[in-house]
Scaffold this motif. Structure first.
Motif, PDB file in Angstrom:
ATOM      1  N   GLY A   1       0.990  -1.161  -0.057  1.00 34.39           N
ATOM      2  CA  GLY A   1      -0.181  -0.115  -0.200  1.00 34.39           C
ATOM      3  C   GLY A   1       0.833   1.392  -0.112  1.00 34.39           C
ATOM      4  N   LYS A   2       2.042   1.264  -0.280  1.00 33.60           N
ATOM      5  CA  LYS A   2       3.024   2.447  -0.257  1.00 33.60           C
ATOM      6  C   LYS A   2       2.414   3.379  -1.326  1.00 33.60           C
ATOM      7  CE  LYS A   2       7.017   0.168  -0.798  1.00 33.60           C
ATOM      8  NZ  LYS A   2       6.491  -1.130  -1.027  1.00 33.60           N
ATOM      9  N   THR A   3       2.551   2.950  -2.637  1.00 31.77           N
ATOM     10  CA  THR A   3       2.094   3.865  -3.665  1.00 31.77           C
ATOM     11  C   THR A   3       0.897   4.284  -3.335  1.00 31.77           C
ATOM     12  OG1 THR A   3       3.903   2.797  -4.846  1.00 31.77           O
ATOM     13  CG2 THR A   3       2.017   3.938  -6.121  1.00 31.77           C
ATOM     14  N   SER A   4      -0.312   3.410  -3.137  1.00 34.06           N
ATOM     15  CA  SER A   4      -1.615   3.871  -2.986  1.00 34.06           C
ATOM     16  C   SER A   4      -1.569   4.954  -1.934  1.00 34.06           C
ATOM     17  CB  SER A   4      -2.336   2.525  -2.403  1.00 34.06           C
ATOM     18  OG  SER A   4      -2.428   1.893  -3.494  1.00 34.06           O
ATOM     19  N   MET A   5      -0.614   4.891  -0.843  1.00 32.35           N
ATOM     20  CA  MET A   5      -0.608   5.969   0.304  1.00 32.35           C
ATOM     21  C   MET A   5      -0.303   7.261  -0.207  1.00 32.35           C
ATOM     22  SD  MET A   5       1.381   6.218   3.872  1.00 32.35           S
ATOM     23  CE  MET A   5       2.861   6.624   2.786  1.00 32.35           C
ATOM     24  N   ALA A   6       0.791   7.317  -1.249  1.00 31.12           N
ATOM     25  CA  ALA A   6       1.187   8.473  -1.934  1.00 31.12           C
ATOM     26  C   ALA A   6       0.225   8.871  -2.917  1.00 31.12           C
ATOM     27  CB  ALA A   6       2.374   8.203  -2.490  1.00 31.12           C
ATOM     28  N   ASN A   7      -0.440   8.272  -3.537  1.00 28.49           N
ATOM     29  CA  ASN A   7      -1.730   8.777  -4.418  1.00 28.49           C
ATOM     30  C   ASN A   7      -2.976   9.314  -3.634  1.00 28.49           C
ATOM     31  OD1 ASN A   7      -0.361   7.925  -6.679  1.00 28.49           O
ATOM     32  ND2 ASN A   7      -1.427   6.022  -6.703  1.00 28.49           N
ATOM     33  N   ALA A   8      -3.060   8.525  -2.392  1.00 31.67           N
ATOM     34  CA  ALA A   8      -3.975   9.197  -1.523  1.00 31.67           C
ATOM     35  C   ALA A   8      -3.619  10.863  -0.821  1.00 31.67           C
ATOM     36  CB  ALA A   8      -4.466   8.302  -0.387  1.00 31.67           C
ATOM     37  N   ILE A   9      -2.318  10.931  -0.449  1.00 35.31           N
ATOM     38  CA  ILE A   9      -2.096  12.141   0.095  1.00 35.31           C
ATOM     39  C   ILE A   9      -2.012  13.143  -0.762  1.00 35.31           C
ATOM     40  CG2 ILE A   9       0.075  13.200   0.770  1.00 35.31           C
ATOM     41  CD1 ILE A   9       0.941  10.750   2.174  1.00 35.31           C
ATOM     42  N   ILE A  10      -1.706  12.977  -2.036  1.00 35.18           N
ATOM     43  CA  ILE A  10      -1.705  14.033  -3.240  1.00 35.18           C
ATOM     44  C   ILE A  10      -2.868  14.045  -4.127  1.00 35.18           C
ATOM     45  CG2 ILE A  10      -0.681  12.914  -5.276  1.00 35.18           C
ATOM     46  CD1 ILE A  10       1.066  15.232  -5.729  1.00 35.18           C
ATOM     47  N   LYS A  11      -3.972  12.902  -3.654  1.00 30.07           N
ATOM     48  CA  LYS A  11      -5.234  12.902  -4.312  1.00 30.07           C
ATOM     49  C   LYS A  11      -5.341  12.577  -5.567  1.00 30.07           C
ATOM     50  CE  LYS A  11     -10.181  14.477  -3.451  1.00 30.07           C
ATOM     51  NZ  LYS A  11     -10.773  15.522  -2.738  1.00 30.07           N
ATOM     52  N   MET A  12      -4.429  11.815  -6.244  1.00 22.45           N
ATOM     53  CA  MET A  12      -4.387  11.374  -7.608  1.00 22.45           C
ATOM     54  C   MET A  12      -4.910   9.872  -7.709  1.00 22.45           C
ATOM     55  SD  MET A  12      -0.789  12.733  -8.992  1.00 22.45           S
ATOM     56  CE  MET A  12      -0.938  12.397 -10.533  1.00 22.45           C
TER      57      MET A  12
ATOM     58  N   TRP B   1       1.387  20.032  -6.823  1.00 22.31           N
ATOM     59  CA  TRP B   1       2.685  20.773  -7.262  1.00 22.31           C
ATOM     60  C   TRP B   1       3.267  21.999  -6.465  1.00 22.31           C
ATOM     61  CZ3 TRP B   1       3.105  16.503  -9.441  1.00 22.31           C
ATOM     62  CH2 TRP B   1       4.144  15.935 -10.060  1.00 22.31           C
ATOM     63  N   ARG B   2       2.018  22.727  -5.960  1.00 21.25           N
ATOM     64  CA  ARG B   2       2.329  23.969  -5.108  1.00 21.25           C
ATOM     65  C   ARG B   2       3.054  23.643  -3.798  1.00 21.25           C
ATOM     66  NH1 ARG B   2       0.434  28.917  -7.267  1.00 21.25           N
ATOM     67  NH2 ARG B   2      -0.797  28.587  -8.970  1.00 21.25           N
ATOM     68  N   GLN B   3       2.367  22.727  -3.114  1.00 22.31           N
ATOM     69  CA  GLN B   3       2.453  22.263  -1.723  1.00 22.31           C
ATOM     70  C   GLN B   3       2.824  21.011  -1.512  1.00 22.31           C
ATOM     71  OE1 GLN B   3       1.640  24.497   0.827  1.00 22.31           O
ATOM     72  NE2 GLN B   3       0.949  26.005  -0.447  1.00 22.31           N
ATOM     73  N   ILE B   4       2.445  20.250  -2.369  1.00 24.23           N
ATOM     74  CA  ILE B   4       2.950  18.803  -2.350  1.00 24.23           C
ATOM     75  C   ILE B   4       3.353  18.438  -3.835  1.00 24.23           C
ATOM     76  CG2 ILE B   4       2.323  16.341  -1.668  1.00 24.23           C
ATOM     77  CD1 ILE B   4       0.274  17.388   0.214  1.00 24.23           C
ATOM     78  N   SER B   5       4.219  17.766  -4.184  1.00 19.00           N
ATOM     79  CA  SER B   5       4.589  17.370  -5.308  1.00 19.00           C
ATOM     80  C   SER B   5       5.121  15.759  -5.162  1.00 19.00           C
ATOM     81  CB  SER B   5       5.846  18.067  -6.025  1.00 19.00           C
ATOM     82  OG  SER B   5       7.066  18.033  -5.275  1.00 19.00           O
ATOM     83  N   ILE B   6       5.356  15.017  -6.257  1.00 18.61           N
ATOM     84  CA  ILE B   6       5.763  13.678  -6.270  1.00 18.61           C
ATOM     85  C   ILE B   6       6.619  13.386  -7.476  1.00 18.61           C
ATOM     86  CG2 ILE B   6       3.576  13.115  -7.706  1.00 18.61           C
ATOM     87  CD1 ILE B   6       3.493  10.509  -5.811  1.00 18.61           C
TER      88      ILE B   6
ATOM     89  N   LEU C   1      10.272  19.834  -7.990  1.00 21.23           N
ATOM     90  CA  LEU C   1      10.981  21.116  -7.197  1.00 21.23           C
ATOM     91  C   LEU C   1      10.451  22.416  -7.737  1.00 21.23           C
ATOM     92  CD1 LEU C   1      14.258  19.885  -6.256  1.00 21.23           C
ATOM     93  CD2 LEU C   1      12.402  19.967  -4.573  1.00 21.23           C
ATOM     94  N   VAL C   2      10.029  22.632  -8.909  1.00 22.36           N
ATOM     95  CA  VAL C   2       9.926  23.743  -9.805  1.00 22.36           C
ATOM     96  C   VAL C   2       9.037  24.734  -9.080  1.00 22.36           C
ATOM     97  CG1 VAL C   2       8.169  23.262 -11.140  1.00 22.36           C
ATOM     98  CG2 VAL C   2       9.904  24.646 -12.095  1.00 22.36           C
ATOM     99  N   MET C   3       8.121  24.277  -8.308  1.00 26.97           N
ATOM    100  CA  MET C   3       7.101  25.312  -7.737  1.00 26.97           C
ATOM    101  C   MET C   3       7.299  25.455  -6.258  1.00 26.97           C
ATOM    102  SD  MET C   3       3.533  24.930  -9.740  1.00 26.97           S
ATOM    103  CE  MET C   3       3.067  26.516  -9.262  1.00 26.97           C
ATOM    104  N   ASN C   4       8.444  25.011  -5.907  1.00 24.99           N
ATOM    105  CA  ASN C   4       8.819  25.068  -4.382  1.00 24.99           C
ATOM    106  C   ASN C   4       7.995  24.262  -3.381  1.00 24.99           C
ATOM    107  OD1 ASN C   4      11.247  26.426  -4.989  1.00 24.99           O
ATOM    108  ND2 ASN C   4       9.852  28.343  -5.363  1.00 24.99           N
TER     109      ASN C   4
END
Length: 313
Positions: free
Chosen positions: A37-48, A81-86, A159-162
């Motif tokens: 579930g590691k990648t699913s957790m990442a997708n959940a955090i960024i809501k993708m 991308w503004r607050q959370i990127s992957i 990193l482009v949008m800090n």
């Protein structure tokens, strides 16, 4: 936080009541077997989220906003991308083969920040230099770059949008060992200089130890142990964490790696009680009957195991 998927076999409980906290400037390593579930957790955090989501609920709090409750257009404008990127696994699958990499790095600035092309290109060039790429790489196509260079491009895109948080989903798994070391040194440098938070996802607990301040161990959709890197690596409490460490080859000593018996559980129909109990050497009756809570055997170290909570029941 929970994320379930609909499949022809039933509901897959990919992320099941995960509790994770990331402090500013902190790197949290997330380790576990494939399919935990590691990648699913990442997708959940960024809501993708994919189209077959059966359940997505809980709280993902960033600057007072609950990402779970935000509509998609607001997530796109305020968070992603503004607050959370992957940084996704496999750079070649991320990059468009017919567009020059410099434009791909600048694209979030042009689309999301509505920046003019020249200014966006200038910032993209700075980010590419930051990750160790020469300015001539800006006008190259992905197929002209090595694996390590492509991975650096993808990191520059993140990193482009800090952003405040960067999620790295097995960023070195497709690279050879020498390039892997270069990328890890780059990530440590960026963490130190930019003071950004990182969620570093990997199946390799030894690799996680190289960058992580905290380590979260996932098993069958749950975080079964979390603590400082020193606590998890030197004083692991959950039997699964202990098995993971024993399965890791060591450079010194005569101790041979041990395999973890059994197979990961089916998340459509997970075992009752503790999900690790069919593979655990310390299994007790309560482990088969009741899911353990989150106990704290040491300060700031939480573990889901009845070995540390039986006296509280």
């Amino acid at each position: 936080m929970r994320l379930y998927y609909k499949t022809v076999r039933g509901i897959v409980r990919a992320v099941d009541d995960v509790d994770l906290n990331v402090e500013p400037g902190e790197a949290v390593g997330v380790v576990g077997e494939s399919g935990c579930g590691k990648t699913s957790m990442a997708n959940a955090i960024i809501k993708m989220l994919p189209s077959n989501v059966a359940l997505y609920d809980g709280r993902i709090i960033l600057d007072g906003l609950n990402i779970v409750e935000l509509p998609e257009d607001e997530v796109r404008r305020k968070v992603r991308w503004r607050q959370i990127s992957i940084v996704f696994q496999g750079a070649m699958n991320v990059l468009n083969p017919v567009i020059k990499v410099g434009h791909q790095v600048a694209e979030p600035l042009i689309i999301h920040a509505e920046m003019d092309r020249d200014e966006a290109y200038k910032i993209a060039m700075e980010k590419m230099k930051l990750v160790g790429l020469h300015e001539e790489v800006f006008n190259r196509y992905p197929h002209e770059l090595s694996g390590g260079m492509k991975q650096r491009v993808v990191i520059a895109m993140a990193l482009v949008m800090n952003p405040k948080i960067v999620i790295l989903d097995e960023p070195t798994s497709a690279l050879d060992v020498s390039i892997q070391a270069q990328i890890m040194n780059l990530l440590k440098k960026l963490k130190r200089e930019l003071n950004i938070s990182m969620i570093f996802i990997t199946h390799d607990i030894a690799l996680a130890s190289d960058i992580s301040d905290k380590i979260a161990v996932m098993y069958a959709g749950q975080v079964v142990e979390i603590g400082s890197a020193e606590q998890v690596l030197l004083s692991p409490k959950h039997p699964y964490t202990q098995k993971l460490l024993k399965a890791t080859p060591k450079l010194t000593g005569e101790e041979k790696p041990e395999f973890i018996p059994g197979t990961p559980p089916d998340l459509v129909n997970p075992p009752s009680g503790c999900r690790f109990h069919p593979r655990c050497t310390y299994v007790m009756d309560i482990c088969r009957e009741k899911e353990p809570g989150r106990f704290e055997p040491e300060k700031s170290q939480r573990v889901m195991c009845w070995l540390y909570g039986g006296e509280n029941e």
